[in-house]
Design a protein around this motif. Sequence first.
Motif, short mmCIF file in Angstrom:
data_model
loop_
_atom_site.label_atom_id
_atom_site.label_comp_id
_atom_site.label_asym_id
_atom_site.label_seq_id
_atom_site.Cartn_x
_atom_site.Cartn_y
_atom_site.Cartn_z
N LEU A 1 0.83 -1.19 0.00
CA LEU A 1 0.00 0.00 0.00
C LEU A 1 0.87 1.25 0.00
N ASN A 2 0.33 2.38 -0.45
CA ASN A 2 1.08 3.63 -0.35
C ASN A 2 0.78 4.29 0.99
N ALA A 3 1.45 5.42 1.27
CA ALA A 3 1.34 6.07 2.58
C ALA A 3 -0.09 6.51 2.87
N THR A 4 -0.79 7.04 1.86
CA THR A 4 -2.17 7.49 2.07
C THR A 4 -3.08 6.31 2.38
N GLN A 5 -2.93 5.22 1.66
CA GLN A 5 -3.74 4.03 1.90
C GLN A 5 -3.48 3.44 3.28
N ALA A 6 -2.20 3.40 3.68
CA ALA A 6 -1.86 2.88 5.00
C ALA A 6 -2.50 3.73 6.09
N GLY A 7 -2.47 5.05 5.90
CA GLY A 7 -3.09 5.94 6.87
C GLY A 7 -4.59 5.70 6.97
N LEU A 8 -5.24 5.44 5.82
CA LEU A 8 -6.69 5.19 5.83
C LEU A 8 -7.02 3.86 6.51
N ILE A 9 -6.15 2.88 6.38
CA ILE A 9 -6.37 1.59 7.06
C ILE A 9 -6.42 1.80 8.57
N LEU A 10 -5.62 2.73 9.07
CA LEU A 10 -5.58 2.99 10.51
C LEU A 10 -6.68 3.93 10.98
N LEU A 11 -7.44 4.49 10.05
CA LEU A 11 -8.46 5.46 10.44
C LEU A 11 -9.53 4.88 11.37
N PRO A 12 -10.03 3.65 11.15
CA PRO A 12 -11.00 3.10 12.11
C PRO A 12 -10.45 3.02 13.53
N MET A 13 -9.20 2.66 13.66
CA MET A 13 -8.58 2.64 14.98
C MET A 13 -8.61 4.03 15.59
N SER A 14 -8.32 5.04 14.80
CA SER A 14 -8.30 6.41 15.29
C SER A 14 -9.66 6.84 15.80
N LEU A 15 -10.68 6.67 14.98
CA LEU A 15 -12.01 7.15 15.33
C LEU A 15 -12.61 6.35 16.49
N LEU A 16 -12.46 5.04 16.46
CA LEU A 16 -13.03 4.22 17.52
C LEU A 16 -12.29 4.41 18.84
N ALA A 17 -10.97 4.65 18.79
CA ALA A 17 -10.22 4.88 20.03
C ALA A 17 -10.71 6.15 20.72
N ILE A 18 -11.00 7.16 19.95
CA ILE A 18 -11.55 8.39 20.54
C ILE A 18 -12.90 8.10 21.17
N GLY A 19 -13.73 7.32 20.48
CA GLY A 19 -15.03 6.96 21.04
C GLY A 19 -14.90 6.16 22.32
N VAL A 20 -13.96 5.22 22.35
CA VAL A 20 -13.75 4.40 23.55
C VAL A 20 -13.32 5.27 24.72
N SER A 21 -12.36 6.17 24.49
CA SER A 21 -11.89 7.05 25.55
C SER A 21 -12.98 7.97 26.05
N THR A 22 -13.75 8.54 25.11
CA THR A 22 -14.81 9.46 25.50
C THR A 22 -15.89 8.75 26.31
N TYR A 23 -16.27 7.55 25.88
CA TYR A 23 -17.35 6.81 26.54
C TYR A 23 -16.93 6.35 27.94
N THR A 24 -15.68 5.89 28.07
CA THR A 24 -15.24 5.32 29.35
C THR A 24 -14.59 6.34 30.28
N GLY A 25 -14.20 7.49 29.73
CA GLY A 25 -13.40 8.43 30.51
C GLY A 25 -14.10 9.00 31.73
N ARG A 26 -15.40 9.20 31.65
CA ARG A 26 -16.15 9.77 32.77
C ARG A 26 -16.65 8.72 33.75
#
Length: 451
Positions: free
Chosen positions: A296-321
């Motif tokens: 894959l190229n750099a842009t494609q590799a970054g997009l593969i990691l995008l679900p991890m990025s978005l869901l990690a924020i959701g996990v932190s936000t949901y559990t943080g409080r």
Amino acid sequence: MTSAVTGAFDRKLIAPMVLGSILNPVNSSMIAVALVPIGVALHAQPAATAWLVSGLYLATATGQPVVGKLVDRYGPRNLYLAGSALVGVAGIIGLLAPTLWVLVVARVLLGLGTCAGFPAAMYLIRRESERTGVDSPRGVLTTLSVSAQTIVVIGPSLGGLLIGVAGWRAIFAVNIPLAVACVVLALVRLPRPAPPATREPLDVLGIGLFAGMLTTLMLFLMSPAIGELWLLAITVGCGAAFARRELRAAEPFLDLRVFGGNAPLIATYGRALLAQTAAYAYLYGFTQWLEAGRGLNATQAGLILLPMSLLAIGVSTYTGRREGFRAKLLVGAGGQLAVSVLMLRLDAGSPVWILIALSALCSLPQGLNSLANQNAVYYQADPARIGASSGLLRTFSYLGAMVSSAATGVFFAHGADTAGLHSLAVFLIVIASLLLVMVAADRSLSRLKSK
């Protein structure tokens, strides 16, 4: 420091706290998708481009507790301003750098410049807690964690986008407007420093021994070999001299008697090291394999990691409080173990949906481990040493990053191929298992409550 509403957290502080804290993690992670194109452009092998990662971590791991100590003594404003300015200078150098080693210098300056953001934020949270009488600002801590910790996994996607639009130098240039924004926010919103509470001289010798200990350890981790054991000997020597100095100094750089008597805090540092070893090995190792092993190229590799990025924020936000530390860490450690096992099933022909699913699963440890460890330090540390204690948390995190960098260098010695990825996965299974055992055995986590 004043607030528009008596007894309420001064919300003017949130923007500079968040922006200062993300400078380091965003620079830590954007480089993941840039290593291959930088190596191609500057004709450098992976062993050489690894210094772009290690140079920043070496500077930051050494500098974080030092700057944290200075924040505890002098307040955050001037240190925040100086660090932000240094980040801007590093961005200019990286934008214009003609060789790989000039880029390494820029990364070292980035590491030093970003040292102030996180200790300053933790200091301000503690100061506001004391001012308002509210002892558990979980919402603010969660905001800090979501912005500063999970931004690590947004970095590759952002880096891939910047590289796709403007080339790899854009990941350095983006620091220039970020630094300007930090300086403006600090001048407008951060409180002016009060006279230092103590006139004792700074423990320069202790700082020097600490820096020597970490530097030689990290240099060994960069190229572990029998012929480099002399570096470990220097590490042990500096460590022994550092301990002797700190136990005898009237105003030590790190009061080892306080840290040594706080076993739960020491355990948190150990968990941070293991958790970040696995997290960064995935971030750098898996990302390099996506480009070199999966094609894959750099842009494609970054997009593969995008679900991890978005869901990690959701996990932190949901559990943080929500209260509780042990359950979060158990799920986080279990998630890292599952990700490591599944990496053994990958090969050069693995379909994209499997790569995306693995990225999504990785959101659990990414979203939970850093959040829980950061919050644990806030409640376990001596309030008078919150800057140094939070700086040490980053130090242990970056030690983990250095271990992961060394492991990636060993397993990808001949390129980021599938065989190397599988060897890295076996290593990560061991690390994740140790983390899981460590969390399960730490009963103090069940008693650690934020009120």
